[in-house]
Design an enzyme around this catalytic site. Structure first.
Site, short mmCIF file in Angstrom:
data_model
loop_
_atom_site.label_atom_id
_atom_site.label_comp_id
_atom_site.label_asym_id
_atom_site.label_seq_id
_atom_site.Cartn_x
_atom_site.Cartn_y
_atom_site.Cartn_z
N HIS B 149 0.84 -1.20 0.00
CA HIS B 149 0.00 0.00 0.00
C HIS B 149 0.88 1.25 0.00
O HIS B 149 2.10 1.17 0.12
CB HIS B 149 -0.91 0.02 1.24
CG HIS B 149 -0.16 0.19 2.53
ND1 HIS B 149 0.21 -0.87 3.32
CD2 HIS B 149 0.30 1.28 3.17
CE1 HIS B 149 0.86 -0.43 4.39
NE2 HIS B 149 0.94 0.88 4.33
N HIS B 195 -5.96 -1.88 3.83
CA HIS B 195 -5.82 -0.69 2.99
C HIS B 195 -4.93 -0.91 1.78
O HIS B 195 -3.99 -1.68 1.80
CB HIS B 195 -5.36 0.52 3.79
CG HIS B 195 -4.01 0.39 4.45
ND1 HIS B 195 -3.48 -0.79 4.87
CD2 HIS B 195 -3.08 1.33 4.77
CE1 HIS B 195 -2.30 -0.58 5.43
NE2 HIS B 195 -2.03 0.69 5.37
N HIS B 209 4.83 7.24 2.69
CA HIS B 209 5.59 5.99 2.52
C HIS B 209 4.93 5.05 1.53
O HIS B 209 3.75 5.19 1.22
CB HIS B 209 5.80 5.27 3.85
CG HIS B 209 4.55 4.67 4.46
ND1 HIS B 209 3.81 5.28 5.45
CD2 HIS B 209 3.92 3.50 4.24
CE1 HIS B 209 2.80 4.52 5.80
NE2 HIS B 209 2.81 3.44 5.08
N HIS B 241 0.87 -1.23 14.41
CA HIS B 241 -0.12 -0.16 14.32
C HIS B 241 -1.39 -0.59 15.03
O HIS B 241 -1.81 -1.75 14.92
CB HIS B 241 -0.49 0.12 12.87
CG HIS B 241 0.64 0.62 12.01
ND1 HIS B 241 1.37 1.75 12.31
CD2 HIS B 241 1.14 0.17 10.84
CE1 HIS B 241 2.27 1.95 11.36
NE2 HIS B 241 2.16 1.00 10.46
N TYR B 250 9.23 1.44 9.92
CA TYR B 250 9.40 2.58 9.02
C TYR B 250 10.89 2.83 8.87
O TYR B 250 11.63 2.86 9.85
CB TYR B 250 8.76 3.84 9.61
CG TYR B 250 7.26 3.92 9.48
CD1 TYR B 250 6.61 3.54 8.31
CD2 TYR B 250 6.48 4.39 10.53
CE1 TYR B 250 5.23 3.64 8.20
CE2 TYR B 250 5.10 4.49 10.43
CZ TYR B 250 4.48 4.12 9.25
OH TYR B 250 3.12 4.22 9.14
N GLU B 260 8.14 1.17 4.25
CA GLU B 260 7.63 0.41 5.39
C GLU B 260 7.64 -1.07 5.06
O GLU B 260 7.38 -1.47 3.92
CB GLU B 260 6.19 0.84 5.72
CG GLU B 260 5.62 0.12 6.94
CD GLU B 260 4.15 0.43 7.21
OE1 GLU B 260 3.40 0.76 6.27
OE2 GLU B 260 3.74 0.31 8.39
#
Lengths: 129, 304
Positions: B149, B195, B209, B241, B250, B260
């Protein structure tokens, strides 16, 4: 644009010195820097803390302004450091190397914080003003 | 409503020094090089079956050039072309690009160049299609199997989020909400994962990112080891997360673009009727960094 510290000192004898001093205004601290390290590395190496981001010349978080002296800018994103900006003394501390003794004007955005005791105990490079 | 976008098919970002950064992408991140064409290098993860998913182009600045989404079927491209017309979105038809067919290119309200396409040369992954092993030998670096993503910034996130929801029919998986009910940030999906795209507040066209899959806890810690061994610039992690539940590291490429490793293996799967999860603004810390429970200094301020 110079991307590395030039060899041969550009015919200027003052560049033959092994270390340069970097005076940080208005905090009143002077540190030393070798030509091989970036200005950011020199400040962090003095035991101080300062805000920085990507350390790749891309984000502009570590931008600082030179009052006097000369730096090699290194590779910097034109989106965060323009040629006009360079002319006005701005540089990215994560990319720039000192070519002479420097005086740098820090702003609130740089978030300079005083030396931590454990870094002062280690072989740091901070000197009294 | 059927799915019409199968994946985030391509992210193209800028490099301040292509030779230097390509070495990093191939040997530290461990992508596979498809080809280098002039100032652009085309790459992908070892398990991706089309020609490329990531492009790196030399420039005088860092940041994102474009993001491209692949439609499920060729007809879906026509479907979206009609929607762009219907909503009055100006677009260009790109007849062909490197090893890729027709695409629609337009600017999102966030300031990003977005493309939709369907056809890209099918090259297969690095495994045989008959009696394959689970993974190929000889991988280098982190060697993620695929792109997952991207997260981008927008000066008016709510406008950008609505654009992707309304015009492109992305669904909302999670959102960060201000006390007055305004959406501050959103996580948007098309394939049944948390996502494909996320949008947070920031400058127009900003690149926060691009994330690559790591598919186990073992792979996550190995990725962190690889980054540290190469003295790469780790920004945060390994961690997790709250939003998406995914694990994360990250880190920055040598030009300062954030990347990431995303561990979707801890995340949920979506069904079309899943309703969005809300995070309140006062909980932004654990929403982003679940273990440290607070944002670091760089998350909302450092991007390219």
């Amino acid at each position: 644009m110079a991307t590395t510290v030039p060899e041969g000192n550009c015919g200027r004898p003052e560049l033959a010195r092994r270390t340069y001093t970097i005076a940080l205004s208005p905090v009143g601290v002077t540190i030393s820097s070798t030509p091989e390290e970036t200005v950011l590395a020199a400040i962090l190496g003095s035991g101080a803390s300062i805000v920085f981001g990507c350390r790749g010349g891309g984000c502009g978080t570590c931008k600082m302004r030179l009052i006097s002296g000369e730096v090699a800018h290194g590779r910097c994103s034109a989106a965060v450091l323009s040629e006009e900006g360079k002319q006005s003394g701005w540089f990215l501390s994560c990319q720039a190397h000192a070519l002479t003794d420097l005086t740098i004007e820090l702003t609130a955005a740089n978030k300079y914080r005083m030396l931590t005791w454990w870094r002062q105990m280690s072989p740091g490079k901070a000197r009294e003003p | 409503m059927p799915y019409r976008i199968s994946r985030l098919g391509l992210v193209e970002i800028r490099s301040l020094d292509l030779d230097r950064d390509l070495d990093y992408y191939l040997n530290v991140l461990g992508l596979q090089l498809t080809a280098r064409e002039g100032k652009t290098a085309y790459m992908k993860g070892w398990d991706e079956r089309h020609a490329y998913s990531f492009a790196l182009t030399e420039s005088d600045r860092a940041g994102m050039v474009r993001m491209a989404f692949r439609t499920v079927d060729p007809e879906d491209l026509d479907y979206y072309e009609n929607r762009l017309k219907e909503f009055g979105v100006r677009y260009d038809v790109i007849p062909e690009d490197y090893r890729r067919g027709r695409a629609l290119r337009f600017a999102a309200p966030s300031g990003h160049t977005v493309e939709l396409y369907n056809e890209m040369e099918y090259t297969g992954n690095m495994l045989p299609t008959v009696n394959p092993a689970p993974w190929p030998e000889g991988l280098r670096g982190i060697a993620p199997p695929r792109l997952d993503h991207t997260l981008v910034t927008a000066p008016e996130p709510q406008k950008a989020i609505e654009f992707f929801q309304t015009v492109l029919e992305f669904r909302l998986s999670e959102m960060l909400v201000a006390p007055d009910g305004t959406t501050i940030a959103a996580w948007l999906w098309q394939r049944p994962a948390p996502h494909d795209l996320a949008i947070v507040p920031g400058k127009p066209g900003g690149f926060h990112h691009a994330a690559f899959v790591v598919d186990s806890a073992d792979a996550l810690f190995r990725a962190a080891d690889v980054l540290a061994m190469h003295k790469a610039r780790i920004d945060y992690g390994p961690g997790r997360h709250g939003i998406t539940r995914g694990t994360t590291i990250y880190f920055f490429d040598p030009s300062g673009n954030r990347l990431e490793t995303f561990g979707g293996y801890t995340a949920y799967q979506m069904d079309p009727d899943c309703r969005a999860i809300r995070w309140t603004q006062d909980q932004i810390g654990p929403a982003v960094f679940y273990y440290s429970q607070e944002l670091n200094e760089t998350f909302l301020s450092v991007y390219t």
